[in-house]
Each structure stands twice: as C-alpha cells, then as structure tokens.
Design a protein around this motif. Structure first.
Motif, short mmCIF file in Angstrom:
data_model
loop_
_atom_site.label_atom_id
_atom_site.label_comp_id
_atom_site.label_asym_id
_atom_site.label_seq_id
_atom_site.Cartn_x
_atom_site.Cartn_y
_atom_site.Cartn_z
N PRO A 231 67.05 114.18 83.13
CA PRO A 231 68.44 113.86 82.76
C PRO A 231 69.45 114.61 83.62
N LEU A 232 69.16 115.87 83.94
CA LEU A 232 70.07 116.64 84.79
C LEU A 232 70.08 116.10 86.22
N ASP A 233 68.94 115.63 86.68
CA ASP A 233 68.87 115.06 88.02
C ASP A 233 69.68 113.77 88.10
N ARG A 234 69.54 112.91 87.09
CA ARG A 234 70.31 111.66 87.08
C ARG A 234 71.81 111.95 87.02
N LEU A 235 72.19 112.91 86.19
CA LEU A 235 73.60 113.28 86.07
C LEU A 235 74.14 113.81 87.39
N LYS A 236 73.35 114.64 88.07
CA LYS A 236 73.76 115.20 89.36
C LYS A 236 74.03 114.09 90.37
N VAL A 237 73.11 113.12 90.47
CA VAL A 237 73.25 112.04 91.45
C VAL A 237 74.47 111.18 91.14
N ILE A 238 74.70 110.88 89.86
CA ILE A 238 75.87 110.08 89.46
C ILE A 238 77.16 110.78 89.88
N LEU A 239 77.23 112.09 89.66
CA LEU A 239 78.44 112.84 90.01
C LEU A 239 78.61 112.93 91.53
N GLN A 240 77.50 113.03 92.27
CA GLN A 240 77.59 113.16 93.72
C GLN A 240 78.21 111.93 94.39
N VAL A 241 77.96 110.76 93.84
CA VAL A 241 78.44 109.54 94.51
C VAL A 241 79.83 109.12 94.05
N GLN A 242 80.40 109.82 93.07
CA GLN A 242 81.73 109.48 92.60
C GLN A 242 82.78 110.03 93.56
N THR A 243 83.63 109.16 94.08
CA THR A 243 84.66 109.59 95.02
C THR A 243 85.98 109.91 94.31
N THR A 244 86.11 109.47 93.07
CA THR A 244 87.30 109.81 92.28
C THR A 244 87.01 111.09 91.50
N HIS A 245 87.93 111.46 90.63
CA HIS A 245 87.73 112.67 89.82
C HIS A 245 86.45 112.52 88.99
N ALA A 246 85.58 113.49 89.10
CA ALA A 246 84.28 113.41 88.42
C ALA A 246 84.16 114.54 87.41
N SER A 247 83.74 114.19 86.21
CA SER A 247 83.48 115.21 85.19
C SER A 247 82.23 114.83 84.43
N ILE A 248 81.61 115.82 83.83
CA ILE A 248 80.31 115.63 83.20
C ILE A 248 80.38 114.75 81.96
N GLY A 249 81.38 114.96 81.11
CA GLY A 249 81.48 114.21 79.85
C GLY A 249 81.47 112.70 80.03
N PRO A 250 82.42 112.14 80.80
CA PRO A 250 82.42 110.68 81.02
C PRO A 250 81.14 110.17 81.68
N ALA A 251 80.58 110.97 82.60
CA ALA A 251 79.35 110.54 83.26
C ALA A 251 78.20 110.42 82.27
N VAL A 252 78.11 111.37 81.34
CA VAL A 252 77.06 111.31 80.32
C VAL A 252 77.25 110.08 79.44
N LYS A 253 78.51 109.79 79.06
CA LYS A 253 78.80 108.62 78.21
C LYS A 253 78.42 107.32 78.92
N ASN A 254 78.70 107.23 80.22
CA ASN A 254 78.38 106.01 80.97
C ASN A 254 76.86 105.81 81.09
N ILE A 255 76.14 106.91 81.30
CA ILE A 255 74.68 106.80 81.38
C ILE A 255 74.12 106.32 80.05
N TRP A 256 74.63 106.87 78.95
CA TRP A 256 74.16 106.46 77.62
C TRP A 256 74.52 105.00 77.35
N LYS A 257 75.73 104.59 77.76
CA LYS A 257 76.17 103.22 77.53
C LYS A 257 75.31 102.22 78.29
N GLU A 258 74.90 102.58 79.51
CA GLU A 258 74.10 101.68 80.33
C GLU A 258 72.66 101.54 79.86
N GLY A 259 72.05 102.62 79.42
CA GLY A 259 70.62 102.54 79.12
C GLY A 259 70.13 103.36 77.96
N GLY A 260 71.06 103.93 77.17
CA GLY A 260 70.62 104.76 76.05
C GLY A 260 69.88 105.99 76.53
#
Length: 489
Positions: A231-260
C-alpha cells in the motif's frame, strides 16, 4: 611441509588403519585413537573437569561458554547454547557428567562414521585428495588454496594428512550433525568469512550447490516484505506522477474509490515476481565481478564492493526493467472500479502502440541512481556501525538489532539523496507515447522544477521512507525463518 610428505604412501605411515569387521562401534573409535577404554574415560573426565572449573558437578551455559572461549574458538561460532541443548537430555538447564559422556560417545561415533566415509583407501587417515573428492560428491566446489587451508586448520602436526584424532579434536564440540556440508560451512565461517555485515547473503555461498536455497530464502523474504508494504508503494507511485498539488489524504481516498482494499495492492503481483530473478541476477553478477576485480582473491575492499555492487545492480535492473515499467503503468492506470486491465493486455498495448523501446523508458535515471545510492548507503552504514561499536557497544560486535538500525538509517539517507531520479524515472515510466507530456529526461527535470519547485522532486518521499523500517525488519525476520526451515543455519 617436507617434500616427501606429498607422497600418499609415505604419509600413510603416520595413520592408524582399523581392521575390525562388523558395524562401527566404540571399539573402532578406541583403535583409531590408540586408546584403551580407561584412557578414554580419563580423557573425557578431564575435559568435563576443564569446563567444571568450580567443581560444581555440572555444567551450565556460562561454564560451557567460558570453557570454549578458553579453547580459542571465535566467539561468534562457539555454539555454547546449542551444545548445552544437545547435551542436556533432561532439559533442566544443566549438564551432568553422564549427559556429557553420552554426548561424547555419540559425537565420536558420528565423527568416525564420516571419517571412514571420506577415507576411501581405509588407511586410517584422510588425504587431501580424498577430502576434495568427498566435498565434490557433496556438491561443494573448493579451489586448491581453500583445500590447503582446510587441511592446515585440521592437521595439527602439519604433515599434510588428517588423522582421526585431529578430525575429532576439530569437530568434537560442534553440536550440529556432522555432514560434510555442515563441516565445510563451519570451517568456512570460522576461518574464512566475517558475515556480520552481510546478514542476507554470506560470502562464499556461490561455492555451494545449495546456493539456490539462499536465493529461495531471499526471494520469499523479499516477497513478504514487498507485500506487507505494497500500500505504501502504490501511494508513493501515485504521488510521484501527480504534477499538481499532491497530498496523502486525497490520494488514499482515490485509491480506495478505484479499487477498495485491493486497490492498495495493485501491481504487487509483478513486484513479487521481480524479487527472485532480480536477486539471482544481482547476486551472481556481484560474485563474478568481485572475483574479477579481486583477481580471484575475493578481497576487493570498499571501492571494489561499491563498483561490483553498483554494476551488479545495474545489470539486474536492466534485466527486469520491463516488469518494473508494466508495474508502474498498472499502478497509475486510471479506471473505474473493477476495470483494471490484465497484465497481458497492458503489455500487449505497450508493445503494439509504443514499440519495444517503451519497455525501457526511464531506464537511464534509474541506472544513474544506483551507484550514488550504493555509495551513500555503504559509507553511512560503515560509519554508523563504527560509531555504534565505539560509543554504544564499547568495542563489542554489533548484533542484528544494531545492524538493522544502521541499515535502516543508511538506506533512508541513500534513498532520500537519489529520490529525485526516482521521481523522474516513475514519470517517464507512467507516460504513454500518445500523451507526449514530456520530451526527454532533461525536459522532466526542467518542467518539474519550473512548475513544482524543489518539492516536486520529493513527492511521495514520506510513504517511501515509511516503508524502510517495516520492509527491512520483515525481510530480516522472514529470511532468518526461511534459513531455519531450509536448514541453512
């Protein structure tokens, strides 16, 4: 060594052939040692008294450890705890004379059996060529210098042969089963290798036919640690490719929304599949380069280890890089719940739409980070270990916990220093040819700095550092457990 000692016939005059028919018994041992029963009783009683210096009538752990230390056996390999456990038949924490005597009887019979198996000419001694043949039959490759060193350490009178008395004295207090592989590993660890700072893969393992077991142990340990931190690896990769403002909270919510919950483990299957081939390629390339740089001696020094490790890492990274790219694409694929593409379809689309070269997009920044990471990691580890020995352990040898702590800090420092290259690599991997967001590696550097500042190069660093401690701890614990289950201890 005298010239005539090279003649097996001349040397065999120092041996004591045993001509007794029937199954091996204590009579064979007595004949091989040229001892009477009374003399053997006296010898064993004297050895017990040597350990029992306080005349307590029994031996405990402290007494066994003290006695073995007095015999000049290196502290890391004296097996005092194991020896106590093997001798202590009634498990009361003490070894009385009868228990000690039972161990001596069993051990000398065991050692005589393997001695006879090696002594194929049955002349009462082991010749170097007989020992070499036996090691080869056991699947152990050994060169001439190592064979000479092996014989030298067992052969107390330096006449070029090993009598049963010398064989017994060398292995009498070794509590594990006296197989040839165990005996060789014991000698190698005591006299050749300091594996203290190489907790995962000890030196010299490439000489064993069972090197595969170590790779299995390392592969399972790596798979367990990567799965636990997926889970930490997936979160890291998602944040790395974001070119806009990136924060952990929204990224976690998006991952959960996409695949639980399973969404946090997307790409972990490929991550686990990479472990075994990557470890095998890196390890064997490292051994080959180390032998080449050290001109066969294996002594390459710090710079040699850095160069060998860096080049081995580069070869391994290049070999499995397509799997790494597909994993990143899978982790960054934007989709609705339940519509994640299969690995086969994703790989085929990359091949058809972007061409074979697309599988190596981002390889350059990935390779550029290997040598500096290894250099920083190695230098910091050595410095921290030396500081811990001087200021914390007061010249004592660091144990697993201290090694793990030093490795965690040095690894985190190395990862932080080369992290910008990792961000660039991930963005190149995630970019599809039809999007053409970036033209080149330098373009990614410039545009990231222009639009996101220095902080843009460290997106995802926090979850990446959070992985370090649990990943290292899980790897170490699982690896040690696997070594025991595969009988590599």
């Amino acid at each position: 060594m005298a010239a005539e000692s090279n003649d097996p016939q001349a040397r065999s005059g120092c041996c004591n052939p045993v001509k007794k028919p029937g199954p091996i018994s204590m009579d064979h041992v007595l004949s091989a040692l040229r001892e009477t029963k009374e003399e053997r009783d006296s010898r064993i009683r004297s050895l017990f008294s040597f350990f029992d210096s306080n005349n307590a009538g029994y031996l405990d752990y402290a007494m066994i450890e003290k006695g073995i230390s007095a015999m000049q056996i290196p502290s890391d390999y004296k097996f005092a705890k194991e020896l106590l456990e093997v001798c202590d038949a009634n498990q009361d924490g003490r070894v009385d004379y009868q228990e000690f005597r039972k161990y001596m009887d069993d051990k000398e019979l065991e050692l005589y059996r393997i001695f006879q198996a090696i002594d194929v000419e049955h002349n009462g001694c082991i010749l170097p060529e007989e020992l070499l043949d036996a090691l080869v039959r056991a699947g152990i490759e050994i060169d001439d210098d190592e064979l000479a060193s092996f014989v030298e350490h067992v052969d107390k009178d330096n006449n070029g042969i090993i009598t049963f008395e010398e064989w017994r004295d060398f292995l009498l207090l070794y509590p594990h089963e006296a197989t040839l592989e165990n005996i060789y590993r014991y000698w190698e660890r005591v006299y050749l290798v300091d594996i203290g700072e190489h907790a995962v893969i000890p030196e010299g393992i490439s000489r064993h036919v069972h090197a595969t077991k170590y790779l299995i142990a390392g592969g399972v340990a790596g798979a367990a640690s990567r799965s636990a931190t997926a889970p930490l690896d997936r979160l890291k990769v998602i944040l790395q490719v974001q070119t806009t403002h990136a924060s952990i909270g929204p990224a976690v919510k998006n991952i959960w929304k996409e695949g639980g919950l399973l969404g946090f483990f997307r790409g972990n299957g490929l991550n686990v599949l990479k472990v075994a081939p990557e470890s095998a390629i890196k390890f064997y390339t490292y051994e080959m380069l180390k032998n080449f740089i050290g001109d066969g001696s294996g002594d390459v020094g710090t710079l040699g280890r850095l160069v060998s490790g860096g080049l081995a890492g580069a070869v391994a990274q290049t070999s499995i890089y397509p799997m790494d790219l597909v994993k990143t694409r899978l982790q960054t694929y934007v989709c609705e719940r339940g519509s994640v593409p299969s690995l086969r379809r994703l790989s085929r689309d990359i091949w058809v739409k972007e061409g074979p070269r697309a599988f190596y997009r981002g390889l350059v920044p990935s390779l550029l980070g290997i040598v500096p990471y290894a250099g920083i990691d190695l230098t910091a580890y050595e410095t921290l270990k030396d500081m811990s020995k001087k200021y914390i352990l007061h010249d004592g040898e660091p144990g697993p916990v201290v090694q793990l702590g030093c490795g965690t800090i040095s690894g985190s420092l190395g990862a932080t220093c080369v992290y910008p290259l990792q961000v660039v690599r991930t963005r190149m991997q995630a970019q599809r040819s039809d999007s053409a967001a970036y033209c080149s590696m330098s373009d990614i550097f410039w545009r990231t700095y222009s639009h996101e500042g220095l902080r843009g190069f460290y997106k995802g660093l926090f979850p990446n550092l959070l992985k370090v401690v649990p990943a290292a701890s899980i790897t170490y614990m699982v690896y040690e457990a696997m070594k025991k289950s595969l009988e590599l201890d």
